[in-house]
Design an enzyme around this catalytic site. Structure first.
Site, PDB file in Angstrom:
ATOM      1  N   ILE A   1      71.148 167.875  69.638  1.00  0.00           N
ATOM      2  CA  ILE A   1      71.129 168.989  70.513  1.00  0.00           C
ATOM      3  C   ILE A   1      71.678 170.278  70.374  1.00  0.00           C
ATOM      4  CG2 ILE A   1      73.044 168.508  72.151  1.00  0.00           C
ATOM      5  CD1 ILE A   1      71.145 168.590  74.621  1.00  0.00           C
TER       6      ILE A   1
ATOM      7  N   ASN B   1      80.256 159.690  61.775  1.00  0.00           N
ATOM      8  CA  ASN B   1      81.779 160.015  62.354  1.00  0.00           C
ATOM      9  C   ASN B   1      82.069 158.735  63.029  1.00  0.00           C
ATOM     10  OD1 ASN B   1      81.849 162.627  61.365  1.00  0.00           O
ATOM     11  ND2 ASN B   1      80.612 163.303  63.224  1.00  0.00           N
TER      12      ASN B   1
ATOM     13  N   HIS C   1      75.678 156.410  65.060  1.00  0.00           N
ATOM     14  CA  HIS C   1      74.529 157.375  64.597  1.00  0.00           C
ATOM     15  C   HIS C   1      74.953 158.050  63.314  1.00  0.00           C
ATOM     16  CE1 HIS C   1      77.581 159.735  67.084  1.00  0.00           C
ATOM     17  NE2 HIS C   1      77.435 160.474  66.372  1.00  0.00           N
ATOM     18  N   MET C   2      73.817 158.381  62.652  1.00  0.00           N
ATOM     19  CA  MET C   2      73.875 158.916  61.354  1.00  0.00           C
ATOM     20  C   MET C   2      73.330 160.145  61.472  1.00  0.00           C
ATOM     21  SD  MET C   2      72.360 158.216  57.398  1.00  0.00           S
ATOM     22  CE  MET C   2      73.464 156.746  57.232  1.00  0.00           C
ATOM     23  N   HIS C   3      74.235 161.569  61.227  1.00  0.00           N
ATOM     24  CA  HIS C   3      73.530 162.619  61.223  1.00  0.00           C
ATOM     25  C   HIS C   3      72.771 163.026  59.798  1.00  0.00           C
ATOM     26  CE1 HIS C   3      76.299 164.587  64.448  1.00  0.00           C
ATOM     27  NE2 HIS C   3      76.995 163.611  63.934  1.00  0.00           N
TER      28      HIS C   3
END
Ligand code: DGP
Length: 120
Positions: A36, A92, A105-107
């Site tokens: 987002i 993170n 989560h993986m960015h």
């Protein structure tokens, strides 16, 4: 380590369909959607559908099928987003990792140079 999963976190709500998302890819075990607050032309988050808090939690407790499904989603995103010059992937974890949302989560960031690994 005791990983306490909070099912009221924002990604849990996205998985339950309570909050909309811009889906890039989905399979049985993972969902990928656009961040987002994008920090690069491509900024996609890949999350497992299971209740895992962080990378170390997922790596310890997710089943082989969940782990394969997660990385299949990572692969599909990298293919779909076409980043021939590369990308950065970031996971993170907790306070020192500056994790905001306590669902693993993986960015995946790409579409421009992403700079040095850490700014200190
Ligand atoms: P992190 O610091 O690694 O926990 O990053 C969490 C990311 O999640 C951050 O880049 C912004 C993104 N984010 C937070 N809330 C939402 C949301 O409701 N929808 C989407 N698509 N992304 C979100």
């Amino acid at each position: 380590m005791n990983y306490a999963y909070d099912d009221q976190n924002i990604f849990a709500k996205i998985l339950r369909g309570e909050i909309p998302n811009d889906t890039v890819f989905e399979n049985e075990h993972a969902l990928a959607f656009r961040d987002i607050r994008p920090q690069a032309p491509v900024h996609v988050l890949v999350i497992p559908k299971g209740p895992y808090v962080s990378l170390d939690h997922f790596a310890r407790d997710a089943s082989p099928d969940e782990q394969v499904g997660f990385f299949a989603a990572v692969s599909a995103v990298c293919e779909a987003e076409q980043m021939p010059q590369g990308f950065r992937s970031i996971c993170n974890s907790r306070d020192h990792g500056h994790q905001e949302v306590p669902h693993f989560h993986m960015h995946i960031l790409g579409g421009k140079p992403t700079g040095p690994m850490l700014s200190v």
